[in-house]
Design a protein around this motif. Structure first.
Motif, PDB file in Angstrom:
ATOM      1  N   SER C 108       3.593   4.959 -12.412  1.00 13.83           N
ATOM      2  CA  SER C 108       3.068   4.371 -11.169  1.00 13.83           C
ATOM      3  C   SER C 108       3.756   3.044 -10.865  1.00 13.83           C
ATOM      4  O   SER C 108       3.927   2.676  -9.717  1.00 13.83           O
ATOM      5  N   GLY C 109       4.137   2.307 -11.899  1.00 20.03           N
ATOM      6  CA  GLY C 109       4.911   1.080 -11.667  1.00 20.03           C
ATOM      7  C   GLY C 109       4.032  -0.158 -11.615  1.00 20.03           C
ATOM      8  O   GLY C 109       2.867  -0.089 -11.253  1.00 20.03           O
ATOM      9  N   ASP C 110       4.646  -1.286 -11.990  1.00 21.77           N
ATOM     10  CA  ASP C 110       3.905  -2.553 -11.917  1.00 21.77           C
ATOM     11  C   ASP C 110       3.573  -2.868 -10.468  1.00 21.77           C
ATOM     12  O   ASP C 110       4.315  -2.516  -9.556  1.00 21.77           O
ATOM     13  N   HIS C 111       2.488  -3.580 -10.276  1.00 22.40           N
ATOM     14  CA  HIS C 111       2.087  -3.951  -8.917  1.00 22.40           C
ATOM     15  C   HIS C 111       3.103  -4.921  -8.312  1.00 22.40           C
ATOM     16  O   HIS C 111       3.670  -5.752  -9.017  1.00 22.40           O
ATOM     17  N   LYS C 113       2.739  -7.430  -6.760  1.00 21.89           N
ATOM     18  CA  LYS C 113       2.320  -8.818  -6.921  1.00 21.89           C
ATOM     19  C   LYS C 113       3.146  -9.550  -7.988  1.00 21.89           C
ATOM     20  O   LYS C 113       3.356 -10.755  -7.911  1.00 21.89           O
ATOM     21  N   PHE C 114       3.588  -8.794  -9.005  1.00 22.99           N
ATOM     22  CA  PHE C 114       4.264  -9.441 -10.128  1.00 22.99           C
ATOM     23  C   PHE C 114       5.743  -9.684  -9.873  1.00 22.99           C
ATOM     24  O   PHE C 114       6.412 -10.370 -10.636  1.00 22.99           O
ATOM     25  N   GLY C 122       2.837  -1.895  -1.234  1.00 18.48           N
ATOM     26  CA  GLY C 122       2.904  -0.885  -2.289  1.00 18.48           C
ATOM     27  C   GLY C 122       2.623   0.468  -1.652  1.00 18.48           C
ATOM     28  O   GLY C 122       1.662   0.607  -0.907  1.00 18.48           O
ATOM     29  N   PHE C 124       2.385   3.917  -3.116  1.00 25.03           N
ATOM     30  CA  PHE C 124       1.369   4.678  -3.842  1.00 25.03           C
ATOM     31  C   PHE C 124       0.867   5.887  -3.050  1.00 25.03           C
ATOM     32  O   PHE C 124      -0.325   6.136  -2.946  1.00 25.03           O
ATOM     33  N   ASP C 125       1.844   6.603  -2.480  1.00 27.02           N
ATOM     34  CA  ASP C 125       1.499   7.835  -1.777  1.00 27.02           C
ATOM     35  C   ASP C 125       0.987   8.838  -2.798  1.00 27.02           C
ATOM     36  O   ASP C 125       0.025   9.557  -2.557  1.00 27.02           O
ATOM     37  N   LEU C 126       1.632   8.858  -3.956  1.00 29.29           N
ATOM     38  CA  LEU C 126       1.181   9.680  -5.075  1.00 29.29           C
ATOM     39  C   LEU C 126       0.889   8.740  -6.233  1.00 29.29           C
ATOM     40  O   LEU C 126       1.397   7.626  -6.268  1.00 29.29           O
ATOM     41  N   ASP C 127       0.092   9.179  -7.164  1.00 26.13           N
ATOM     42  CA  ASP C 127       0.009   8.419  -8.405  1.00 26.13           C
ATOM     43  C   ASP C 127       0.847   9.120  -9.458  1.00 26.13           C
ATOM     44  O   ASP C 127       1.441  10.176  -9.200  1.00 26.13           O
ATOM     45  N   SER C 128       0.961   8.554 -10.637  1.00 32.44           N
ATOM     46  CA  SER C 128       1.916   9.073 -11.616  1.00 32.44           C
ATOM     47  C   SER C 128       1.588  10.511 -12.005  1.00 32.44           C
ATOM     48  O   SER C 128       2.484  11.334 -12.181  1.00 32.44           O
ATOM     49  N   ALA C 166      -4.933   0.056 -23.241  1.00 30.06           N
ATOM     50  CA  ALA C 166      -5.625  -0.481 -22.069  1.00 30.06           C
ATOM     51  C   ALA C 166      -7.075   0.002 -22.066  1.00 30.06           C
ATOM     52  O   ALA C 166      -7.440   0.919 -22.798  1.00 30.06           O
ATOM     53  N   PRO C 237      -0.624  -7.605 -19.144  1.00 31.38           N
ATOM     54  CA  PRO C 237      -1.844  -6.803 -19.050  1.00 31.38           C
ATOM     55  C   PRO C 237      -1.733  -5.521 -19.875  1.00 31.38           C
ATOM     56  O   PRO C 237      -0.678  -4.891 -19.913  1.00 31.38           O
ATOM     57  N   GLY C 238      -2.791  -5.182 -20.538  1.00 28.31           N
ATOM     58  CA  GLY C 238      -2.844  -3.930 -21.275  1.00 28.31           C
ATOM     59  C   GLY C 238      -2.102  -3.950 -22.590  1.00 28.31           C
ATOM     60  O   GLY C 238      -1.863  -2.906 -23.190  1.00 28.31           O
TER      61      GLY C 238
END
Lengths: 1016, 147, 307, 290, 222
Positions: C108-111, C113-114, C122, C124-128, C166, C237-238
């Motif tokens: 899915s990739g880092d947001h 924001k980072f 972003g 995010f049409d699909l998730d991973s 996580a 994170p995580g």
């Protein structure tokens, strides 16, 4: 005093209660009576009422400024139509009997007409020798008003000091000075008398060892209060009298003239000095400088009142007030520096010590003056051996003469809250000789009907007082009249001299009628003091009382800007502009009223609850007495004797019989309160009652909480592990029921402060010192050879209990002191109980084998019950789970929720007598509400415009009292009966759907327009 | 600007600040006559709009005076008033006005001297700031017209 | 064999697989890709090519993958759902496959924001997981996500990521199961420092029989310093870095810390080799590719099998 | 479906107790019934419970009937003689009241009319006999009735403190069942283990056994019951639970709800006694997930 | 509710500076509730703008009016009597309201005074949080009543990403991880199984991917 005259006819239809003494106690008693629609005559020898409390700087435990807390109390006075205030008046003679006294009153000349005096202070200004009232530090001026909020709000003249009466007469523009004023004598009919003359403070000047009166920097506690007071001689700067420099080291010496056997000493304890010394020390640190060293020399720290021990701990721990247990024998002054050195001895050490201080405060207590002894003779009441009024042991406000009651310090030394309690109790007793409140009809207002002004164009009348020169001397009244007259819609604009004088009031009333005015602006003094007066005037003139606006031209303009007449005139125009614009937008409003429910709910069937119930029932009030156990009586049923030697049992049985038999009391035993709703005056409380917990709802107007406290039984000193280790309560029973067993004893040990004054229960239980001494004396009476040891931390035999303490010492009861960090130890070996304690004086540990160990366990709050009730009734509690009264000083039996009162040990630990007094007080306070037929809720309430409301819940969440809710129609509804009128919701409403009546937004905008010259 | 006399509105709560002002008067303690008081039952009643409108109508400074923190007769009206004053200050900041032109003060009924002192200090501050920007432009204009 | 992927072959042979990664440069510098890949070429079976890692713009992952492929090595195309919608992703997959890339990771990739474009939207049409499903569908059914037929469908060996550390922990295995169910052939895990917890995780993985359905490569990251360890613990994170690991790093002098980090990595591999379900290692030596050979050798994973 | 049929089919039956008003304002009663209509099987109407004068249960039952719910009314011998009782029973049938609960009238000394004259013509057993006789079409004097009424009649047992007591009440219940009681209502117990033991014991009488769920309202009331009704076995921990909760009323409702949940598997039905808080009954049922 | 927040004054001022007579229109629905554009905010903004222009020596005529709802033409029609006296309209409603006005009064420029933010719920007094994106295909029934579309930073539909720690989202430790919430809720409901089902790629047509959306209720339309 205009109002009193107007309502004189109210007084003719019934006898009065005569209240002698206008200190806080007398004022409270008089107000309670007047509020319950009883006629009262309040007399005081002084020029204005207020007594001792108005001289204090701040009061403990909140360290509030007294003036602020006392002044609303006093100004209440002038509003009471049932109250006739006679300053400078004494009782000359009392004849007749209960219910039918004839009292001859003599009023000294004041030389000032109270009705004319506007308290402008001109006379004072021209005779400025001494403005302030600062006893002991300043001479009295020839004309005087004691403090800014004096009642009556008028000056007085000391003719002896006046040199040129004509000059004085000239300066008075109100023409209020009566040079040939004379003594007046009247006889009134009174049903009861309440004596509340207080006492004097001991003058330590006759003691040669402390240098009072000789050394400038030795002052009494009261003088120290005046020095710290903002209205005192140094404008509130704490300085030494000798060099006006701030002190660095101040010492207090306790028990000066009290608890002594020497010349000029009295043997009793004055009860209040420990607390006021602590307060003065704390205030010194808090307000002046943390660095000022404060030291208190004391014998026993007697902080026995509610939460007082916490105050003591704060003084020691948070403020670092130093405490030295010693009674210093002398003070020596350094002639150059005027510093003082105190020589004292401490128990632990052989040699005496000497220490220097900048200032020494002598904590002096109460003395009954000759004048009171004289008055007592005229009243025909007996005094006790200390010259305080002798009273009934089970009713401490009842004197030896039926119909004459006492309250406050004249009964025994006490502090303000206890004085307030007794005052309400005395008022309640005094009222019982008058027709029952339920039978006294509420006086009808004979106002003419209100004129409907809706639809009329504003027709404003502006009336401007010159208030003598107070306003007119600074700004040109004619110019103001001219200015106001030129404003739109103003049809009348005129000067009226003293607006509040009866002539002017009549003139304004006539003008409203003849000119058909529908709005009125009064330019004069503060609406805080005069709004009610002019509102009544409007009603008399047939206008709604909310159609008047008072413009504060005096207090907030000419007084404050007397040196800038030009600016003051400009400001006066603007203030008038505000008032005129504002009044144009004012609307007729209705005060919200609801009929009052005249039943009372008394929770708790102990001695307190029963006493309160009986007192109310006697006044025709229907009382529900709810008790959770199967029978009445409470804790007092397990007590055999009081310290005075009175039998408790027969008294209780009589009380229970009276309560059970009374037709106005419905006793509900085995009853638990489960729910509660309603507003003050109209409560609904659900209970589960009887063995099967039947549910029923009681409707009542007031609630008295008398749920009591629990006897403490801490797990300490082996309590419960051995037959010979018991509580004082059990010892009391044993002494009475089985004296033979006592006789067989050789040694008895008592330990004080068991489970009290400890970290987990920090307060003093108040009753245990006297309980221990009571039991010790009774044991000694059975067999004087029994050795009794009382292990204590401080002996707190306040007031006259000190007599018993002294007697116990005389009878060779051994008192051994211990400290919290070195408590006695109890061991049981071979079935024998021994107590080990460090003797401070001997300096070693001693072992006392004892036949009986009595633990003074005191009381502990009934946490479970008070918690349940506090949640249902929304009442606050103290940190140690007692109920918390509304104001610890001035409203000690009222709760923060109107209509709730507390009495007895649910308030704090207290003796039976004290509980009974508080029960009478609560019943008295309850009557002030029950006397009303209607609940007046005022007009300043929030009103929702449903069509604008977006139901956003902002008001629901913002209201500090949780009153608004979203109704079935989907918009916010605010019950006017519950709204407190703060306006927070109106300010926060995002749809501007809420308006606070009498303070609507358009009115505030209009006022701004008026100020800035715009026309709304 | 030497002889500039600012117009100041003080919204005072009935129970504390208004009484304190009366107290100042009865003690004849002087404070600048520039301060004009409008009485409200509680400062909780003072809406941000009241403050804004006062400025709009010509006030050079506005302050709200209520009871001491924790002493409000209506529990927390004074605290809420404080927030609203801050809200107005945010607006003024955005508009480029001096935020000091509005303020919140707290005092008890007995603090007559304090009332006078704060009135004086506030007036002095407004004097330093000069006339409200609204008035300033008019003054500038008239000066230009003269010049 | 489902695909032509070398990684699939290695895994199928039962050998422990080794992968590592190359981050494409932030500029048109093909040499950089070659240089980085060159450092590890003999010690790994396949090389992950990251896709705008940490949401920073870099050379596109398929292009960098092509460069690596041209070197004769085996790239793993990473693809995040953050930057492209389903059209763009599928077209890139076909393109990459056409250039010989046959292995990919679906993330899915880092947001954003980072990264360096926090103002970007972003996608995010699909998730991973849906991406895994999509790639699987392309391979197995020969259909695009939207349902249309693909002429000559790409046969990708499909990877996905798993972070055993996580929150919520109990969901981690279930989420892995979902990825497997969606069609993941292999899994690369987040860096493992807390081995105890990882072993617990693997137990749960095996309990569900997932080890029989997917190849799991344990993520290994050598730490350069105690500072880096602390940073990863607190800021990433995580990430689960136990205090003992940080203490161990801190216990040695600063100049010896890199060596200690490598030692920890090697010890971890040794221990994880014994763990049921671990089929290989994914060594993420962030900007430290030169150390990969050393780790692989010392951990006894060298030489790599030749198939 | 009548209450009787529900029992026979083994359905879990929910009864709610509601008092008639002390007065003529029936609005609360009707409102409460309407809120519960689809959620309970019958409403139990006590008759001058606790010796406190109220509107008669017969009228209360008729109101419930009007609202479309099944009433169950108390009958007892304290205040009426056999003439009045029989007359009322016949009236009950005609008004559509078919469920009767024979109870012991409480001591007048605890009520609100302590000077009233005690009747006590018939005791509980006599009442059961009387109902039985009416069912057969004969009055107690042996005269034949014009038309036979139909009733489903049950009895109550007293609070039970210990095993010995249980045995005693069991025997007394057995006698009542033999005399015609068709179901038994057991008083409230807060200790589930003890309650289960009691209920199981009565089950052996082969009639439906109904448990009572008594709603606590606050700590004071819980404390009172724990002290004065040892048979209720109200534990200190339950009191603590109420005390510790943020919203005591909600906690009391939850406690009642939880008890109902547990009783589902133990009893044939429950009678919920909210005593005055009938408006909270829906909340209790929510908590019980009914 | 639709939430909004007032635009910076400078932006509003820039819009309306060219005009002398402004019609400032509030809305008594959502924006009142979220304290962005009700009667009170209208008053405040009018006052602030007046202050601004007075400072420049300009007197601007600002007429305040708050409609029941700006997104219904009937209410917007109420402006008719005022419109001729205005040079421009400043709307404090959400974007829907602004557009309804723009559509009705084509001859007048309409400017927004607020930024329309999101569909949110009130968390407590003065705090609003995003709860819905209006995706047109509600998933809440299978996600335990917590929306992953609106509340997961990556709009993940199949569980939390690897960045979750302590139940918080990787982008901000103050933001709850939607998937942690969903999981807790599913567990509480005994619906854990739901999680294991793969949520297929979302059809974004109902979310607006198919162009501007429309709801037609034929039974209601005239």
């Amino acid at each position: 005093m205009q109002k009193l005259k107007d309502n004189q006819h109210n007084k003719s239809n019934g006898r009065s209660v005569l209240v002698i003494g206008g200190g806080v106690g007398g004022i409270r008693a008089a107000l309670d009576l007047a509020e319950s629609r009883r006629n009262v005559v309040l007399i005081d020898t002084s020029y204005s009422i207020g007594g001792l409390m108005t001289q204090l700087d701040r009061t403990f435990p909140t360290n509030n400024c007294d003036l602020c807390t006392v002044s609303p109390h006093l100004s209440e006075n002038t509003r009471q139509i049932h109250l006739d205030l006679k300053p400078m008046t004494q009782l000359e003679q009392l004849t007749g009997e209960t219910g039918n006294f004839k009292a001859t009153l003599v009023t000294e000349p004041r030389y000032i007409d109270i009705d004319k005096c506007t308290a402008c202070g001109e006379c004072h200004k021209y005779f400025p020798e001494a403005v302030r009232f600062t006893p002991g530090l300043d001479p009295r001026a020839p004309t005087c008003m004691r403090y800014p909020q004096a009642t009556p709000y008028a000056f007085s003249i000391d003719m002896e000091k006046v040199t040129d009466i004509n000059a004085l007469k000239k300066v008075c523009k109100a023409d209020a000075i009566i040079p040939d004023d004379t003594q007046k004598k009247v006889t009134i009919e009174a049903a009861s008398i309440v004596l509340s003359v207080g006492a004097q403070l001991f003058d330590p000047a006759i003691l040669d060892n402390f240098g009072s009166g000789q050394f400038e920097n030795v002052v009494t506690g009261l003088e120290y209060e005046r020095i710290m007071s903002a209205s005192g001689p140094f404008q509130g700067d704490l300085v030494r009298v000798s060099d006006k420099k701030p002190p660095k080291k101040v010492a207090w010496i306790q028990c000066v003239g009290s608890r002594g056997i020497n010349k000029a000493d009295v043997p009793y304890c004055s009860g209040v000095c420990c607390m006021y010394a602590l307060k003065e020390a704390i205030v010194t640190k808090e307000r002046f400088a943390e660095s000022i060293e404060t030291t208190i020399f004391y014998m026993d720290m007697r902080t026995y009142g509610k939460d007082y021990e916490l105050y003591l701990n704060r003084a020691k721990n948070d403020y670092g007030v130093r405490m030295i247990r010693s009674r210093p024998h002398s003070i020596i002054e350094d002639h150059k520096t005027k510093d003082l050195s105190i020589t004292y001895a401490v128990e632990e050490e052989v040699l005496t010590k000497t220490e220097a201080f900048d200032m020494v405060v002598l904590s002096t207590g109460f003395r009954i003056p000759e004048t009171t002894i004289d008055l007592a003779r005229r009243l025909g009441i007996e005094l006790n051996l200390h010259n305080f009024a002798k009273t009934d042991h089970f009713n401490p406000v009842k004197t030896s003469r039926p119909g004459v009651y006492v309250c406050g310090v004249v009964e025994s030394p006490k502090d303000i809250p206890e004085t307030m309690v007794q005052a309400s109790a005395a008022a309640s007793m005094a009222a019982s000789n008058l027709p029952a409140i339920m039978d006294v009809p509420e006086s009808e207002n004979d106002f003419i009907p209100e004129r409907d002004v809706s639809g009329e164009e504003p027709k404003i009348g502006v009336f401007i007082c010159d208030c003598g020169l107070e306003i007119g001397g600074v700004v040109d009244v004619d110019k103001m009249v001219e200015f106001a007259g030129a404003r739109p819609d103003v049809v009348v604009s005129q000067a009226v001299g003293y607006g509040c004088s009866s002539d002017s009031m009549a003139l304004i009333e006539a003008s409203i009628k003849t000119n058909n005015l529908n709005r009125v602006v009064i330019g004069g003094c503060s609406p805080r003091t005069h709004e009610t007066k002019f509102q009544d005037l409007l009603r008399r003139a047939g206008l709604n009382k909310y159609l008047v606006e008072i413009v504060n031209l005096r207090d907030q303009n000419t007084w404050a800007h007397m040196g800038q007449p030009k600016e003051a005139l400009d400001k006066a125009f603007k203030l008038l502009g505000i008032g005129i614009s504002g009044v144009r937008k004012s609307r007729p409003l209705m005060d919200q009223t609801l009929p009052m429910n005249q039943n009372a709910l008394v929770v708790g069937g102990g001695v307190t609850g029963m006493t309160a119930a009986l007192q109310l029932a006697g006044q025709g009030v229907k009382v529900y007495l709810v008790e959770r156990s199967a029978g009445l009586g409470g804790l007092a049923k397990s007590i055999r004797k009081t310290i005075q030697g009175d039998e408790v049992g027969p008294f209780m049985n009589q009380l229970i019989d009276d309560v059970t038999a009374h037709e106005n009391i419905q006793v509900l035993t085995r009853s638990i309160i489960v729910d509660h709703s309603g507003i003050p005056g109209r409560f609904k409380t659900g209970i589960q009652t009887g063995p099967r917990m039947n549910y029923m709802q009681l409707d009542h107007g007031v609630t008295i909480l008398a749920t009591g406290a629990l006897p403490n039984r801490p797990d300490a000193y082996g309590l419960g592990t051995h037959d010979s280790i018991v509580t004082q309560l059990e010892l009391d029973v044993l002494i009475e029921d089985n004296p033979e067993k006592i006789k067989a004893m050789n040694q008895v040990v008592m330990i004080q402060c068991v489970g009290s004054r400890e970290p987990d229960n920090p307060n003093c239980s108040r009753i245990c010192c006297q309980a221990a001494i009571k039991n010790a004396l009774r044991i000694k009476a059975i067999d004087p050879d029994i050795q009794i040891f009382i292990l204590y931390r401080d002996i707190r035999t306040y007031g006259f209990q000190e007599d018993y303490y002294r007697k116990a010492r005389d009878l060779d009861v051994k008192f051994i002191r211990f400290s919290l960090d070195n408590k006695p130890e109890v061991r049981v070996e071979n079935n024998r109980v021994s107590v080990f304690v460090d003797d401070v004086i001997l300096g070693r540990k001693i072992q006392i084998e004892t036949d009986y160990l009595a633990l003074s366990t005191g009381m502990i709050a009934d946490d479970e019950t008070t918690e349940d009730l506090s949640m249902m009734f929304h009442l606050p509690r103290t940190s140690d789970h007692y109920f918390l009264e509304d104001h610890v000083k001035l409203r000690p039996v009222d709760m923060s929720v109107r209509g709730f009162f507390i009495a007895g040990t649910t308030h704090s630990p207290k003796t039976i007598q004290e509980s009974i007094t508080q029960a009478y007080a609560a019943a008295g306070r309850a009557q002030t509400l029950l006397a009303k037929r209607q609940i007046n809720l005022g007009a300043a309430v929030a009103k929702v415009d449903g069509s604008k409301c977006a139901a956003c819940l902002v008001c629901v969440r913002a209201c500090p009292f949780s009153i608004p809710f979203i109704n079935e129609d989907g918009y916010s509804q605010i019950d006017p009966a519950k709204c407190q009128g703060c306006g927070v919701c109106a300010a926060d409403c995002p749809a501007k759907a809420i308006q606070l009546l009498a303070f609507e937004d358009d009115q505030i905008m209009a006022k701004l327009d008026g100020l800035f010259g715009g026309l709304n | 600007m030497e002889n500039f006399e600012p117009e100041i509105v003080a919204f005072c709560c009935h129970y504390c600040a208004y009484t304190a002002a009366d107290m100042a008067g009865s003690k004849r303690i002087s404070y600048p006559p520039n301060v004009k008081i409008i009485r409200v039952p509680c400062t909780g009643k003072v809406d941000a709009i009241h403050i804004m409108k006062a400025l709009e109508k010509g006030a050079d400074g506005v302050y709200v005076a209520g009871c001491l923190e924790g002493d409000c007769h209506f529990k927390n009206g004074n605290t809420r008033a404080g927030y609203r004053v801050e809200h107005v200050q945010k607006y003024l900041e955005e508009l480029g006005w001096e935020t000091e032109r509005v303020a919140m003060m707290n005092m008890s009924a007995g603090m007559g001297e304090f009332f006078a002192r704060t009135a004086l200090e506030f007036t002095q501050k407004i004097k330093q700031l000069g006339p409200s920007p609204i008035k300033r432009i008019n003054i500038d204009k008239s000066q230009k017209a003269v010049g | 064999m489902k695909t032509q992927s070398k990684l699939e072959k290695v895994l199928a042979s039962g050998a422990l697989a080794v992968t590592s990664e190359v981050g494409p440069p932030r500029g048109a510098i093909p040499e950089k890709v070659k240089e980085k890949a060159g450092l590890i070429k003999d010690h790994v079976d396949a090389i992950n090519v990251t896709d705008n890692q940490t949401a920073m713009v870099r050379m596109s992952s398929w292009a960098a993958g092509v460069i690596i492929k041209q070197m004769g090595l085996d790239p793993i195309l990473q693809m995040v759902t953050r930057d492209r919608n389903r059209l763009a992703m599928q077209s890139d997959i076909i393109g990459a496959y056409s250039m010989g890339i046959n292995t990919m990771m679906c993330l899915s990739g880092d947001h954003v924001k980072f990264g360096d474009h926090p103002m970007a939207n972003g996608v995010f049409d699909l998730d991973s997981i849906q991406l895994v499903q999509t790639v699987k569908k392309m391979r197995k059914e020969g259909k695009f996500q939207g349902g249309a037929d693909i002429k000559s469908p790409p046969k990708m060996f499909i990877g996905a990521a798993a972070n055993p550390f996580a929150d919520p922990f109990e969901l981690r295995v279930m989420r892995l199961a979902k990825k497997v169910k969606a069609g993941a052939d292999f899994i690369q895990t987040q860096c493992i420092f807390n081995l105890d917890k990882f072993e617990k995780y693997m137990e749960m993985v095996c309990d569900r029989g997932l080890d029989q359905q997917v190849h799991l490569l344990a993520g290994i990251t050598p730490m350069k310093s105690a500072g880096m360890a602390r940073y990863m613990k607190n800021k990433v994170p995580g990430m689960d870095v136990p205090d003992e690991v940080i203490k161990r790093m801190e216990a040695v002098p600063k100049e010896e810390q890199p060596e200690e980090g490598i030692k920890i990595a090697i010890e971890s591999i040794e221990r994880l080799k014994q763990v049921k379900g671990v089929h290989g290692f994914h060594i993420m030596a962030i900007e430290w590719e030169e150390k990969v050979p050393q780790i692989v050798e010392k951990a006894g994973l060298f030489p790599r099998p030749v198939l | 479906m009548t209450l009787q049929t529900k029992f026979s089919k083994g359905e879990f039956v929910i009864l709610a107790e509601m008092n008639t008003p002390k007065g003529i304002d029936i609005s609360d009663l009707v409102t409460n019934v309407r809120h519960l209509k689809s959620r309970i099987d019958a409403v139990v109407i006590p008759d001058m419970d606790n010796g406190v004068m109220h509107m008669s249960a017969l009228a209360g039952g008729a109101i419930i009937r009007q609202q479309g719910l099944e009433p169950m009314i108390h009958i007892y011998g304290r205040d009426r003689n056999r003439m009045a009782l029989q007359g009322d029973m016949l009236a009950a049938h005609v008004l559509g009241i078919h469920n009767l609960l024979v109870v012991q009238g409480e001591n007048i000394a605890h009520g609100d009319h302590q000077n009233a004259k005690l009747v006590d013509d018939l005791n509980e057993l006599d009442l059961l006999v009387m109902v039985h006789s009416l069912l057969k079409g004969t009055d107690l004097a042996g005269f034949e009735l014009k038309g036979k009424p139909e009733f489903f009649t049950g009895c109550q047992v007293q609070p039970i403190q210990d095993d010995e007591h249980l045995e005693k009440e069991f025997i007394s219940a057995k006698v009542k069942v033999d005399a015609g009681a068709q179901y038994i209502i057991v008083p409230p117990v807060f200790d589930m283990a003890w309650y289960t033991q009691i209920l199981n014991k009565f089950k052996s009488l082969n009639v439906p056994v109904i448990a009572t769920v008594f709603m606590l309202k606050n700590v004071g009331m819980a404390r009172y019951i724990s002290i004065n009704d040892p048979g209720s076995r109200l534990s200190e921990s339950l009191i603590t639970r109420i005390r510790k909760s943020k919203d005591r009323e909600a906690e009391c409702i939850r406690i009642a709800g939880e008890m109902i949940k547990e009783l589902k598997s133990v009893a044939a039905g429950i009678k919920i006694s909210a005593s005055g808080w009938e408006d909270r009954l829906p909340a209790i049922l929510d908590c019980a997930e009914l | 509710m639709i939430t909004a927040e007032q635009k910076p004054l400078s932006e509003i001022i820039e819009y309306i500076s060219p005009y002398d007579r402004i019609l400032l229109v509030g809305c008594n629905e959502c924006v009142t509730v979220c304290a962005a554009g009700g009667r009170k905010e209208v008053g405040l903004l009018a006052s602030a703008l007046t202050l601004h222009f007075l400072k420049q020596g300009r007197t601007i005529d600002i007429k305040e009016i708050t409609l029941e709802r700006q997104c219904d033409p009937e209410y917007v029609e109420e402006l008719v009597s005022e419109i001729d006296r205005a040079d421009a309209i400043l709307s404090m409603a959400c974007g829907c309201g602004v557009q309804t006005i723009a559509e009705r009064y084509k001859e007048k420029p309409v400017f927004p005074a607020v930024n329309t933010k999101f569909m949110g719920a009130s968390e407590s007094q003065g705090i609003w949080v995003e709860r819905c994106r209006g995706c047109g295909d509600c998933l809440l029934g299978i996600t335990g009543g917590i929306c992953p579309v609106a509340r997961c930073s990556k709009q993940l539909l199949n569980g939390p990403c690897g960045g979750t720690s302590n139940g918080k989202c990787e982008i901000d430790p103050d933001v709850e991880c939607a998937w942690c919430l969903i999981w807790e809720r599913l567990k509480a409901l005994g619906m854990e199984k739901r999680y294991e089902e793969i949520m297929e790629a979302k059809d974004f047509r109902p979310a607006g991917g198919g162009g501007p959306r429309k709801i037609i209720r034929e039974d209601l339309s005239l």
